[in-house]
Design an enzyme around this catalytic site. Structure first.
Site, PDB file in Angstrom:
ATOM      1  N   GLY A 168       3.047   4.072   1.687  1.00  0.00           N
ATOM      2  CA  GLY A 168       2.630   3.727   3.013  1.00  0.00           C
ATOM      3  C   GLY A 168       1.098   3.774   3.206  1.00  0.00           C
ATOM      4  N   ARG A 169       0.553   4.958   3.740  1.00  0.00           N
ATOM      5  CA  ARG A 169      -0.657   4.986   3.742  1.00  0.00           C
ATOM      6  C   ARG A 169      -1.138   6.532   3.304  1.00  0.00           C
ATOM      7  NH1 ARG A 169      -1.226   0.697   4.251  1.00  0.00           N
ATOM      8  NH2 ARG A 169      -1.904  -0.628   5.659  1.00  0.00           N
ATOM      9  N   ASP A 220       0.745   5.155  -4.457  1.00  0.00           N
ATOM     10  CA  ASP A 220      -0.155   3.720  -4.709  1.00  0.00           C
ATOM     11  C   ASP A 220      -1.371   3.953  -3.542  1.00  0.00           C
ATOM     12  OD1 ASP A 220      -0.476   1.134  -5.585  1.00  0.00           O
ATOM     13  OD2 ASP A 220      -0.263   0.516  -3.502  1.00  0.00           O
ATOM     14  N   GLU A 267     -10.084   5.821  -0.327  1.00  0.00           N
ATOM     15  CA  GLU A 267      -9.956   4.816  -1.498  1.00  0.00           C
ATOM     16  C   GLU A 267     -11.373   3.895  -1.221  1.00  0.00           C
ATOM     17  OE1 GLU A 267      -5.234   4.021  -0.770  1.00  0.00           O
ATOM     18  OE2 GLU A 267      -6.794   2.502   0.048  1.00  0.00           O
ATOM     19  N   HIS A 291      -4.003   1.331  -5.115  1.00  0.00           N
ATOM     20  CA  HIS A 291      -3.615   0.558  -4.041  1.00  0.00           C
ATOM     21  C   HIS A 291      -3.184  -0.925  -4.705  1.00  0.00           C
ATOM     22  CE1 HIS A 291      -3.909   0.498   0.462  1.00  0.00           C
ATOM     23  NE2 HIS A 291      -3.185  -0.359  -0.032  1.00  0.00           N
ATOM     24  N   ILE A 292      -2.265  -1.340  -5.422  1.00  0.00           N
ATOM     25  CA  ILE A 292      -1.996  -2.488  -6.072  1.00  0.00           C
ATOM     26  C   ILE A 292      -0.435  -2.880  -5.378  1.00  0.00           C
ATOM     27  CG2 ILE A 292      -3.522  -2.455  -7.676  1.00  0.00           C
ATOM     28  CD1 ILE A 292      -1.032  -1.937  -9.686  1.00  0.00           C
ATOM     29  N   ALA A 293       0.307  -2.063  -4.741  1.00  0.00           N
ATOM     30  CA  ALA A 293       1.616  -2.499  -4.643  1.00  0.00           C
ATOM     31  C   ALA A 293       1.441  -3.904  -3.840  1.00  0.00           C
ATOM     32  CB  ALA A 293       2.410  -1.362  -3.805  1.00  0.00           C
TER      33      ALA A 293
END
Length: 373
Positions: A295-296, A320, A325, A347-349
């Site tokens: 999510g976040r 993820d 970031e 963060h690649i999902a």
């Protein structure tokens, strides 16, 4: 009429020594200086005797599009479709100090994470549209945009398949101890081993297990459907207290945490979800639970997650997203090195090639729609 005209890609038109702003005269041309009106070049069109006012001529719009952080959508995408709108300027990244100068004469700006507010775009006198290459719009000062009469667009639903796929990739990596077993073979322990199977790490099937989803939007529902296909029992909780969704089993957050074998977060960041998963939440989970956050980042208190792993409150976690970031040097999870229990991806999902292509196609269509092209 017949006169000499020369145009620069900045949108300035010089006629008979008099400088005029194309945008103010509402002449719009493509970056190759061609108009579709009778398929003539601009210089030919203006010398044909056609006496239509410039504002009434029907042709391709000329505008300036500025990508302020193009690197955030990857270098492997073909963005040539945006050339149809006029001049396209791409910056890999932009600092807050650089943004005002880069948007001076932009009609459209395309951003991902750049803050859009009076400080950053106050100089942009031609700006008409801000396109966000994401679903979240926390980076937009919408009140300021409304005051300026500047429209904005975001994109939803483009990454559903990609994020759902990555959710299961992370799960299986942790569930089946893939790092351990790969290392076992790569480190040559399997060579001439005693038996053909190595039973050191036990894993279980998804069938019959309970999967708890926090946040049942498009991605949450897609994860639910795939988990159902594996035979899992899916429950979900809505942090905002939204009404139950037909066809899904809604429960309280406490019940979800207490009963789920897998807990996955697919919620947005808001007042209901910030710091939602803290140490007390991890203590409610099963000792055998696998926790996933797609999510976040700020939904999870990261120091509490580290503590939960160190004290065996849960078996493993996959993230993820992080609270900051790229990862900052003081992130508490940097000190947890057991990849069998903690998997972090950058963060690649969302970022399959199909998802990013769909994203930019939607952005292009939004520009066409806004300008009635």
């Amino acid at each position: 009429i017949s006169f000499t005209i020369s145009c620069s890609t900045s949108g300035i038109c010089r006629t008979n020594g008099i400088l005029k702003d194309i945008r103010k005269q509402r002449i719009y041309i493509t970056s190759t200086f061609m108009v579709n009106f009778y398929k003539l070049s601009l210089s030919q069109k203006l010398s044909t005797g056609n006496n239509l006012p410039c504002s009434e001529q029907k042709g391709d719009y000329y505008m300036k599009l500025v990508f302020l952080d193009a690197k955030t959508i990857g270098d492997d995408l073909d963005l040539s479709q945006f050339d149809q709108f006029g001049e396209v300027v791409k910056y890999s990244f932009s600092t807050p100090e650089e943004v005002p100068g880069r948007v001076l004469d932009a009609d459209v700006i395309i951003v991902n994470k750049i803050l859009i507010n009076e400080a950053s775009i106050g100089t942009a006198k031609n700006l008409k549209l801000v396109c966000v290459t994401a679903t979240g719009t926390n980076n937009l000062d919408k009140e300021y945009l409304d005051k300026r009469g500047i429209a904005w667009r975001n994109v939803a639903g483009y990454s559903t398949e990609s994020v759902a796929q990555h959710t299961f990739a992370m799960l299986f990596y942790l569930l089946e101890h893939l790092r351990y077993y790969d290392d076992y073979v790569k480190n040559d322990h399997y060579t001439n081993d005693t038996i053909f199977t190595h039973f050191e790490k036990t894993f279980y099937e998804l069938k019959g297990k309970t999967w708890g989803i926090i946040g049942l939007g498009n991605i949450g529902r897609r994860v639910a459907s795939i988990a159902n296909a594996f035979g899992a029992n899916v429950i979900y909780s809505s942090p905002s207290g939204a009404a139950p969704q037909e066809g899904f089993h809604q429960v309280s957050l406490d019940l979800l945490l207490e009963t789920a074998d897998i807990v996955s977060v697919h919620a947005p960041l808001n007042k209901y979800t910030e710091n939602l998963i803290d140490f007390s939440a991890f203590r409610k989970m099963k000792k055998s639970a696998i926790f996933l956050n797609l999510g976040r980042g700020p939904i999870v208190v990261e120091k509490d997650l580290k503590r939960a792993l160190e004290t065996d409150e849960i078996r493993a976690a996959g993230l993820d997203v992080l609270s900051e970031e790229p990862m900052c040097t003081d992130n508490p999870l940097r000190g947890f090195s057991d990849s069998n229990r903690l998997l972090i991806t950058p963060h690649i999902a969302w970022a399959s090639i199909e998802a990013r292509t769909k994203l930019m196609n939607i952005i292009a269509e939004q520009i066409k729609e806004f300008f009635s092209l």
